[in-house]
Design an enzyme around this catalytic site. Structure first.
Site, PDB file in Angstrom:
ATOM      1  N   TYR A  39       0.795  -1.316  -0.007  1.00  0.00           N
ATOM      2  CA  TYR A  39      -0.099   0.164   0.055  1.00  0.00           C
ATOM      3  C   TYR A  39       1.029   1.308  -0.022  1.00  0.00           C
ATOM      4  O   TYR A  39       0.446   2.412  -0.429  1.00  0.00           O
ATOM      5  CB  TYR A  39      -0.661  -0.110   1.369  1.00  0.00           C
ATOM      6  CG  TYR A  39      -2.091  -0.713   1.281  1.00  0.00           C
ATOM      7  CD1 TYR A  39      -2.572  -1.512   0.212  1.00  0.00           C
ATOM      8  CD2 TYR A  39      -2.734  -0.838   2.400  1.00  0.00           C
ATOM      9  CE1 TYR A  39      -3.681  -2.477   0.142  1.00  0.00           C
ATOM     10  CE2 TYR A  39      -4.110  -1.531   2.454  1.00  0.00           C
ATOM     11  CZ  TYR A  39      -4.436  -2.388   1.127  1.00  0.00           C
ATOM     12  OH  TYR A  39      -5.626  -3.120   1.284  1.00  0.00           O
ATOM     13  N   GLY A  40       2.221   1.220   0.527  1.00  0.00           N
ATOM     14  CA  GLY A  40       2.818   2.307   0.751  1.00  0.00           C
ATOM     15  C   GLY A  40       3.384   3.171  -0.352  1.00  0.00           C
ATOM     16  O   GLY A  40       3.619   4.395  -0.368  1.00  0.00           O
ATOM     17  N   CYS A  75      -2.703  -1.986   9.401  1.00  0.00           N
ATOM     18  CA  CYS A  75      -1.914  -1.127   8.725  1.00  0.00           C
ATOM     19  C   CYS A  75      -1.972   0.339   8.925  1.00  0.00           C
ATOM     20  O   CYS A  75      -2.734   0.967   8.946  1.00  0.00           O
ATOM     21  CB  CYS A  75      -2.511  -1.440   7.305  1.00  0.00           C
ATOM     22  SG  CYS A  75      -1.629  -0.581   5.976  1.00  0.00           S
ATOM     23  N   CYS A  94       4.933   1.104  10.746  1.00  0.00           N
ATOM     24  CA  CYS A  94       4.472   0.080   9.655  1.00  0.00           C
ATOM     25  C   CYS A  94       4.655  -1.559  10.485  1.00  0.00           C
ATOM     26  O   CYS A  94       5.426  -1.787  10.957  1.00  0.00           O
ATOM     27  CB  CYS A  94       5.081   0.196   8.454  1.00  0.00           C
ATOM     28  SG  CYS A  94       4.802  -1.148   7.473  1.00  0.00           S
ATOM     29  N   THR A  95       3.364  -2.144  10.319  1.00  0.00           N
ATOM     30  CA  THR A  95       3.160  -3.133  11.179  1.00  0.00           C
ATOM     31  C   THR A  95       4.073  -4.374  10.524  1.00  0.00           C
ATOM     32  O   THR A  95       4.450  -5.339  11.194  1.00  0.00           O
ATOM     33  CB  THR A  95       1.751  -3.706  10.897  1.00  0.00           C
ATOM     34  OG1 THR A  95       1.298  -3.818   9.475  1.00  0.00           O
ATOM     35  CG2 THR A  95       0.728  -2.694  11.716  1.00  0.00           C
TER      36      THR A  95
END
Ligand code: DGL
Length: 271
Positions: free
Chosen positions: A43-44, A74, A184-185
């Protein structure tokens, strides 16, 4: 009846499992459904519009599966979409965002470092969060584009991971950061390597446990907690190829598991 329903948790890929583990440890009786959006990972580097749409479609899917609460595991999806989604859906939605506050409170040097995705660092809500503490501490940020694929491909604990981590962390340490926030997970799975690079120069802040605590609090305040002595189930879903994802999830979850595929997420009416 409501209390028996599962909690839905999602991320772009396997990173959110760090939050699932913390939730499982804190409230083991709850049934959990995890959705890894690997087809759209990472997604980043995606647009805000795509992240918004995917988050909405996944929440609809999880509601369709009977979920009583959703956890956005997230940071990227949370900072970009949670306000909009909370106003759209009636079920409680818990999110995760970079832990600037504890880092600012703990810092002795007055400089803290935030590791996150590009889309998190560029988001409006991250800028807002940052501006709340920027009088108090100097906030250094660093995008870590290679970290997500290291974790997705299970390369997060080898020599290559150490080298990449050094490139990201050394500039922060040389600026005097004594707190490093894992924003960030996925980065939780690099914790061992990050610790080996940081040594005793900085404290590493992860948000998995505080998020699990918040989930527990919210369940109780909505009278939704299952509170049984029976251990809950965990079900795994992906938008991608389950034969690939099963390898990463089994390894990180440390158990043999099944992964179901949900290729086309069908939106349902929330009215
Ligand atoms: N694990 C996610 C986060 O916490 C997203 C990583 C990505 O897909 O880029 O931000």
């Amino acid at each position: 009846m409501q209390r028996q329903k599962p909690i839905g948790i999602f991320d772009s890929g396997v990173g959110g499992l760090s939050i699932v583990s913390a939730i499982k440890r804190m409230i083991p009786d709850e049934n959990l459904i995890y959705f890894a959006d690997t087809e759209f990972s990472p997604y980043g580097n995606k647009s805000k519009e795509i992240i918004n749409q995917r988050s909405e479609d996944i929440i609809n899917f999880l509601i369709n599966q009977g979920c009583k609460m959703v956890v956005m595991a997230c940071n990227t999806a949370t900072v970009n979409s949670i306000s909009r989604l909370r106003s759209k859906f009636s079920i409680p939605i818990v999110g995760v965002e970079p832990a600037i506050k504890p880092a600012a409170l703990n810092s002795k040097t007055g400089t803290i470092g935030i590791l996150a995705t590009q889309q998190t660092l560029e988001s409006e809500s991250f800028h807002l969060l940052k501006s709340k503490y920027s009088q108090q501490v100097n906030i250094e940020t660093k995008t870590c584009p290679k970290f997500v694929s290291l974790v997705e491909n299970l390369n997060h604990n080898n020599e290559q991971a150490v080298k990449i981590t050094e490139q990201y962390i050394h500039p922060l340490l040389s600026k005097g950061c004594d707190q490093i926030v894992l924003g960030c997970t996925h980065f939780s799975f690099l914790n061992v390597v990050i610790k080996s690079v940081v040594g005793d120069k900085a404290n590493i802040i992860d948000t998995a446990i505080p998020v699990a605590m918040e989930v527990k609090r919210r369940l109780q305040s909505h009278n939704m907690d299952k509170s049984e002595s029976v251990i809950g189930t965990v079900e795994f879903w992906t938008s991608g190829d389950s034969t690939k994802v099963i390898k990463s999830i089994s390894k990180l979850w440390e158990q043999d598991i099944k992964v179901f595929e949900a290729k086309n997420l069908t939106p349902v009416s929330t009215n």
